[in-house]
Design a protein around this motif. Structure first.
Motif, PDB file in Angstrom:
ATOM      1  N   VAL A 107      43.809  43.562  38.730  1.00 33.95           N
ATOM      2  CA  VAL A 107      42.599  42.790  38.050  1.00 33.95           C
ATOM      3  C   VAL A 107      42.601  42.215  36.819  1.00 33.95           C
ATOM      4  CG1 VAL A 107      40.136  43.179  37.268  1.00 33.95           C
ATOM      5  CG2 VAL A 107      40.888  44.372  39.155  1.00 33.95           C
ATOM      6  N   MET A 108      43.833  42.897  35.960  1.00 33.95           N
ATOM      7  CA  MET A 108      44.003  42.509  34.714  1.00 33.95           C
ATOM      8  C   MET A 108      45.058  41.097  34.623  1.00 33.95           C
ATOM      9  SD  MET A 108      44.643  45.962  32.681  1.00 33.95           S
ATOM     10  CE  MET A 108      44.620  45.252  30.721  1.00 33.95           C
ATOM     11  N   GLU A 109      45.842  41.244  35.891  1.00 37.63           N
ATOM     12  CA  GLU A 109      46.534  40.140  36.319  1.00 37.63           C
ATOM     13  C   GLU A 109      45.796  38.744  36.608  1.00 37.63           C
ATOM     14  OE1 GLU A 109      49.956  39.310  35.604  1.00 37.63           O
ATOM     15  OE2 GLU A 109      50.159  41.291  34.973  1.00 37.63           O
ATOM     16  N   ARG A 110      44.771  39.135  37.382  1.00 40.86           N
ATOM     17  CA  ARG A 110      43.994  37.884  38.025  1.00 40.86           C
ATOM     18  C   ARG A 110      43.149  37.363  36.561  1.00 40.86           C
ATOM     19  NH1 ARG A 110      44.771  35.435  42.572  1.00 40.86           N
ATOM     20  NH2 ARG A 110      42.621  35.256  42.741  1.00 40.86           N
ATOM     21  N   LEU A 111      42.690  38.237  35.612  1.00 40.22           N
ATOM     22  CA  LEU A 111      41.962  37.958  34.644  1.00 40.22           C
ATOM     23  C   LEU A 111      42.835  37.028  33.423  1.00 40.22           C
ATOM     24  CD1 LEU A 111      39.587  40.757  34.270  1.00 40.22           C
ATOM     25  CD2 LEU A 111      38.954  38.310  35.393  1.00 40.22           C
ATOM     26  N   HIS A 112      44.155  37.085  33.822  1.00 41.87           N
ATOM     27  CA  HIS A 112      45.139  36.591  32.720  1.00 41.87           C
ATOM     28  C   HIS A 112      45.058  37.168  31.328  1.00 41.87           C
ATOM     29  CE1 HIS A 112      45.951  33.549  35.832  1.00 41.87           C
ATOM     30  NE2 HIS A 112      44.660  33.241  35.877  1.00 41.87           N
ATOM     31  N   MET A 113      44.722  38.495  31.435  1.00 40.50           N
ATOM     32  CA  MET A 113      44.932  39.256  30.169  1.00 40.50           C
ATOM     33  C   MET A 113      46.170  39.131  29.291  1.00 40.50           C
ATOM     34  SD  MET A 113      42.228  42.403  30.842  1.00 40.50           S
ATOM     35  CE  MET A 113      40.527  42.183  31.106  1.00 40.50           C
ATOM     36  N   PRO A 114      46.265  39.398  28.092  1.00 40.94           N
ATOM     37  CA  PRO A 114      47.404  39.266  27.428  1.00 40.94           C
ATOM     38  C   PRO A 114      48.554  40.378  27.710  1.00 40.94           C
ATOM     39  CG  PRO A 114      45.722  39.094  25.814  1.00 40.94           C
ATOM     40  CD  PRO A 114      45.173  39.367  27.270  1.00 40.94           C
ATOM     41  N   HIS A 115      49.525  40.105  27.765  1.00 40.16           N
ATOM     42  CA  HIS A 115      50.853  40.690  28.162  1.00 40.16           C
ATOM     43  C   HIS A 115      50.732  42.332  27.916  1.00 40.16           C
ATOM     44  CE1 HIS A 115      54.743  42.288  29.491  1.00 40.16           C
ATOM     45  NE2 HIS A 115      55.082  42.687  28.454  1.00 40.16           N
ATOM     46  N   PHE A 116      50.729  42.508  26.644  1.00 38.98           N
ATOM     47  CA  PHE A 116      50.424  43.787  26.061  1.00 38.98           C
ATOM     48  C   PHE A 116      49.704  44.721  26.482  1.00 38.98           C
ATOM     49  CE2 PHE A 116      52.759  41.815  22.250  1.00 38.98           C
ATOM     50  CZ  PHE A 116      54.077  42.343  22.503  1.00 38.98           C
ATOM     51  N   MET A 117      48.322  44.040  27.040  1.00 37.53           N
ATOM     52  CA  MET A 117      47.360  45.075  27.585  1.00 37.53           C
ATOM     53  C   MET A 117      47.777  45.387  28.833  1.00 37.53           C
ATOM     54  SD  MET A 117      43.747  42.804  26.783  1.00 37.53           S
ATOM     55  CE  MET A 117      43.238  42.177  25.397  1.00 37.53           C
ATOM     56  N   GLY A 118      48.168  44.628  29.870  1.00 39.44           N
ATOM     57  CA  GLY A 118      48.679  45.058  30.920  1.00 39.44           C
ATOM     58  C   GLY A 118      50.012  45.751  30.970  1.00 39.44           C
ATOM     59  N   SER A 119      50.667  45.680  29.771  1.00 42.27           N
ATOM     60  CA  SER A 119      52.036  46.483  29.986  1.00 42.27           C
ATOM     61  C   SER A 119      51.541  48.115  29.599  1.00 42.27           C
ATOM     62  CB  SER A 119      52.921  46.134  28.775  1.00 42.27           C
ATOM     63  OG  SER A 119      52.121  46.380  27.380  1.00 42.27           O
TER      64      SER A 119
END
Length: 212
Positions: A107-119
């Motif tokens: 979901v975070m990838e689909r929403l294009h959230m900043p890399h550090f959040m997803g990491s």
């Protein structure tokens, strides 16, 4: 009288250990990591409404949903918490948490959230996967793996943002010591399992954030 005092003290120690285990649930790593980023990195520039929505979404996928599903699974099987803690019964809860964490990452990838959040969520997902694989042969502490993941994330972000993490790491080590002791008091893990869990979490989180 002395026997009663000793029994009362033992009950208080066990109760304290249970409370510590409940407070420092293995699922808190992403929330703590994101909250730290929002406070101490450039991500604090985002509006509070956005940060709140992100934390709410991550809470739903990494804490509420896996906790609820694992609780329902335990009730369906008729097991108590101690019975669920047996190594051979831990695989389904691992799979549940891994699926929830993977969904959060997607979901975070689909929403294009900043890399550090997803990491941060990827780091927690990696910790879960490695612990699940180790659990096939050896019971490892996911509680100390989670606090170890916090330490690994601190180490990695210190490299990225060039700050001194020593005092924060000292806090992590103290919490890890209290948490590991609590798990041993409850007879859920041995010393090797809590120490091994911490370093698995530390290394996995550091690698995920620095290299993935």
């Amino acid at each position: 009288m002395m026997k009663e005092r000793k029994l009362r003290r033992e009950k208080q120690i066990i109760l304290t250990a249970r409370i510590v285990s409940m407070v420092f649930t293995p699922f808190y790593l992403p929330i703590i990591g994101l909250a730290t980023l929002f406070l101490f990195s450039y991500l604090n520039l985002f509006p509070w409404s956005y940060k709140f929505s992100v934390l709410t979404m991550v809470y739903l996928f990494t804490i509420l949903l896996p906790t609820l599903l694992i609780h329902l699974y335990r009730r369906y099987q008729g097991w108590n918490l101690i019975e669920l803690g047996h190594r051979e019964r831990r695989m389904v809860p691992y799979v549940i948490s891994i699926v929830c964490y993977f969904t959060c990452v997607y979901v975070m990838e689909r929403l294009h959230m900043p890399h550090f959040m997803g990491s941060i969520v990827v780091a927690a997902l990696l910790v879960q996967i490695v612990c699940a694989l180790i659990n096939v042969w050896w019971k490892i502490s996911t509680h100390t793996a989670a606090i170890g993941g916090v330490g690994g994330a601190l180490f990695a972000f210190a490299e990225y943002f060039d700050f001194n993490p020593v005092w924060w790491l000292c806090v992590v080590f103290v919490v890890a010591g209290v948490l590991g002791t609590s798990r041993m008091i409850l007879r859920q893990h041995s010393l090797g399992q809590v120490v091994g869990g911490f370093w698995v979490g530390f290394v996995c989180a550091a690698i995920a954030i620095l290299f993935l």
